[in-house]
Structures are given as C-alpha cells and as structure tokens.
Design an enzyme around this catalytic site. Structure first.
Site, PDB file in Angstrom:
ATOM      1  N   LYS A 229      -1.979   7.674  -1.800  1.00  0.00           N
ATOM      2  CA  LYS A 229      -3.336   6.558  -1.751  1.00  0.00           C
ATOM      3  C   LYS A 229      -4.348   7.273  -1.345  1.00  0.00           C
ATOM      4  O   LYS A 229      -4.427   8.161  -0.554  1.00  0.00           O
ATOM      5  CB  LYS A 229      -2.804   5.641  -0.571  1.00  0.00           C
ATOM      6  CG  LYS A 229      -3.637   4.217  -0.932  1.00  0.00           C
ATOM      7  CD  LYS A 229      -2.899   3.508  -2.064  1.00  0.00           C
ATOM      8  CE  LYS A 229      -3.422   2.131  -2.125  1.00  0.00           C
ATOM      9  NZ  LYS A 229      -2.294   1.332  -2.803  1.00  0.00           N
TER      10      LYS A 229
HETATM   11  N1  GLU Z   1      -3.383   0.251  -6.479  1.00  0.00           N
HETATM   12  C1  GLU Z   1      -2.104  -0.315  -6.937  1.00  0.00           C
HETATM   13  C2  GLU Z   1      -1.168  -0.542  -6.099  1.00  0.00           C
HETATM   14  O1  GLU Z   1      -1.271  -0.475  -4.886  1.00  0.00           O
HETATM   15  C3  GLU Z   1      -1.980   0.418  -8.306  1.00  0.00           C
HETATM   16  C4  GLU Z   1      -1.533   2.024  -7.918  1.00  0.00           C
HETATM   17  C5  GLU Z   1      -1.285   2.717  -9.493  1.00  0.00           C
HETATM   18  O2  GLU Z   1      -1.452   2.218 -10.513  1.00  0.00           O
HETATM   19  O3  GLU Z   1      -1.085   3.835  -9.236  1.00  0.00           O
HETATM   20  O4  GLU Z   1       0.092  -0.535  -6.643  1.00  0.00           O
END
Ligand code: GLU
Length: 412
Positions: A102
């Site tokens: 993240k």
């Molecule tokens: N931000 C989204 C999540 O928390 C998508 C993450 C992604 O597609 O890599 O799942």
C-alpha cells in the site's frame, strides 16, 4: 489504538486459533520493505511545498506486492502499514497470485490544482520507481486517487523503464490498457456480498434498504448495483454532508451530482432531508455499508447499529471491540478482505490482459469477477459455519493458511 493495532489484533486472533507458531507469525506481521519519501512540489504560485509519501510492501510470498495508493492528510506509517497487510490477506482470500502492499501521500488533494496534482504524482514516482514494476509491486487507485492518477504513474514510470509498461499499475483508463469493469468492480463486489448475505439470512433483496457512508468510487457503484436489484438507498453521507430519503435515492443521479460538484460530495442533492453520521449508522435498514475511511465503527457506533448485515466497503472501518460487539449482537459482518476484494480482483484481470496484450469484453470481466468472489464467499462462509467462526475470523484463517504455506514452501 491505531489502524495498525487493529489489523494486528484481527490477525493475531486468527493466528492463535490456528496455532501457526511464532516463526510464521513473526514473518507474517513484519513488512518486507517500508519506504518513506519526501516529495518536493513546486506550487502554481512558485512556492515549494514538501509532502511525505509512503510505499509499504508487506508480503510477496504468493506474488508481486499489490495495493492502492491514497492521497489523504491522515496517511502515515501506521495507517499505510495496516492497509498493506490487509492487501496480503485480501489477495489470499480471493486466491489471486499477488502479495500485499500500500502507498500514500499525506496531502489534501482538494487543495491542489490539477497541474499540482499531476506534478505531485510524477515526483512521487521519481522517488519510488525503483521499488515498483509489473513483476515487483503494482499500485492501483485508492482513497482520492483514480484512473487519471494511474495514467500519470504509468507514464512517469515508463521514463525509467525504457518504455510504457501498462502492467506497472492497474485501474488505468480503458484507452491506455485499462480493463473493462475495473472502475465499478469494488462496488459491484460489495453489492454481491450484501446480496448473498441477505439471501443466506432468507431475506428478500428486492425492496431491502441500505445506508451507505461514502459515495466515492466504492459507495456509488455499490449503490448503483444494489439499485438494479431493487435495493433502496435511504441514507447516504460523506465528508461534507449526510442526507436521508425514505423513498430511496436515485443512485445514478446522485453519482452524477457528486461528479459535478466541486467538493465531490452528495451535499446539495435536491429532494433529501438532512441527516447525520449518527443517524446513518443507527438507521433501521437491512444493510449498512461503511465505504469511506477506516476506524469509523467504534464501540459506541456499534451499539447503535440496527442493520442486520454490515458490508465493509472501506478498508479497516471497524475497530476490534466494535466487531466483537456486532458479532455478539447477531449482525452479519462481511469483512473488508472479502467484501471489497472485487477491486483488486479486476486489477488482477487488468494485469493479466496487459501481460497477454489481449483485452476482454465487460461481460467476461463481470462473470469472472462474480465467479471468483462467490468461490471466496463459499470458502469463508463454509469454514465459518463448520467451526462456528464469524466471517472475519474465517477469512483471516483462510488467508493466513495460504500465505503461511507459500512462505514455508519458498523457504525462509
Ligand atoms: N485500493 C483497492 C483496495 O484496497 C484496490 C487495490 C488494487 O487494485 O490493487 O483493495
């Protein structure tokens, strides 16, 4: 308690039930890499501002690090760490070959001009380009970032990698190798979970009521999908306003209103009564969907919840004490690592399509999405009912088992 403490508590609760042992437990709670950078940005008026950016790579035992990038003033080490670990469990729950990561920049993007936002994004890529890549770490949209942000990232990354490599990010615009159905995928997944939970409880879907906190990408697509099945959105709220409409909002019109509003808010939507966060959470509805930020469902809020089902559209919306309270009250809580996994699932499809240079129709994307989520749903609920576990604990156990096995097989 920080978001990191909360995420750890959920993990530890499941890990102790499974008795994974202290070695694996240590391995699975320690991020592989944590990068913190200072992003200097020249503002339109010539001033220089400096913003702190993060990329945390939690685990890659099952595949490249994967997870979103958020722009929010509250982004910090603890939050990004917690969210990175949730991605590891999320990708494992749905069985897609990725790990978890993240990123974030501590900034209020609404205070920046479009030009400033683009420069901030490109400067951030300048700082993190050496730790991302199609086989290494693949960012995606998250809070306050979108397909345009991903387009800038892909373009800037291409300047370092010797050419445009679409697979470095997912959630791109369709015109530059994005996937059909990616934008609505997280919300669709949330809607599926709400529907399956109602069906499992023997409650009708057509005519059910829902309250949604957050009307960004996740909340608005959940509302639109549920609306197609006859579910009425009666309470909605976001950073600028809370509104009620017992007749049910027109989710399409509300989404159009938000898109056109300078604050990106439901505020000012005609024909609605004023409401509040307290009223939304305590609303007498069938389904409650927190789809904004983390930590909003506190013990006090949990006590007031009257919904039969709560589907976590946001990441980490519920603190552990509140989760226990909801479970004890008999509320079916569908945890984030299952409920909002639709987004990363279609991110996986996008990455596969980028790798193959072959693009699928929307129907194919949607069918595959439903199939993957349903399989994960059946596994989580099956384990839960077999061992009398709440869905969150069951989902964590499944995920920890997958990641732990992968880590052991690869060797430490
Ligand atoms: N931000 C989204 C999540 O928390 C998508 C993450 C992604 O597609 O890599 O799942």
């Amino acid at each position: 308690m920080s978001h990191l403490d909360d995420a750890l508590e959920y993990f530890t609760h499941a890990a102790r039930i499974m008795d994974v042992g202290s070695n694996i437990e240590k391995l699975l709670t320690t991020p592989v890499r944590q990068l913190k950078v200072e992003v200097a940005l020249k503002m339109d008026d010539g001033r220089v501002e400096v913003f702190t950016g993060y990329r945390v790579q939690h685990n890659s035992a099952r595949g490249p690090f994967k997870g979103g990038l958020r722009y929010h003033p509250q982004a910090d080490d603890a939050e990004v760490n917690a969210l990175a670990s949730l991605m590891t469990w999320k990708t494992a729950v749905v069985g897609i070959p990725f790990g978890g990561g993240k990123g974030g920049v501590a900034v209020d993007p609404f205070q920046l001009s479009p030009g400033e936002l683009e420069r901030l994004t490109r400067r951030f890529v300048d700082q993190i380009h050496f730790v991302i890549g199609p086989s290494l770490d693949i960012p995606a949209p998250d809070v306050n970032t979108n397909s345009q942000t991903m387009a800038w990232i892909a373009d800037q990354y291409g300047k370092y990698s010797g050419g445009f490599e679409p697979g470095v990010v997912t959630g791109k615009p369709i015109q530059i190798n994005g996937s059909q159905g990616r934008e609505e995928a997280t919300g669709r997944g949330v809607a599926f979970c709400a529907r399956w939970a109602l069906e499992d409880l023997g409650l009708p879907v057509d005519g059910a009521t829902v309250a949604i906190q957050g009307f960004g990408n996740v909340g608005s697509w959940a509302a639109r999908t549920l609306g197609e099945w006859g579910v009425r959105l009666v309470q909605v709220g976001d950073h600028a306003a809370y509104l009620a409409n017992p007749e049910g909002f027109d989710a399409e019109a509300l989404a159009a209103h938000v898109a056109a509003s300078p604050e990106r808010s439901v505020k000012g939507f005609p024909g609605a009564d004023a409401s509040s966060a307290e009223e939304l959470f305590a609303a007498d509805v069938d389904v409650l969907i927190p789809a904004a930020l983390g930590g909003v469902i506190t013990e006090q809020v949990a006590r007031s919840v009257r919904a039969k089902v709560m589907v976590e559209g946001a990441n980490g919306p519920t603190v552990p004490a509140a989760h226990r309270l909801l479970v004890d009250k008999g509320v079916t809580v569908i945890p984030d690592i299952l409920a909002n996994a639709g987004g990363v699932t279609v991110s996986y499809f996008e990455w596969v399509q980028n790798t193959q240079r072959y693009y699928w129709e929307k129907e194919e994307v949607n069918q595959r999405l439903e199939r993957i989520l349903r399989k994960a749903w059946d596994r989580v609920m099956g384990l839960g009912s077999k061992h009398k576990l709440d869905p969150r604990t069951a989902a964590f156990i499944l995920a920890i088992r997958e990641v732990g096995t992968a880590a052991s097989l690869r060797g430490i």
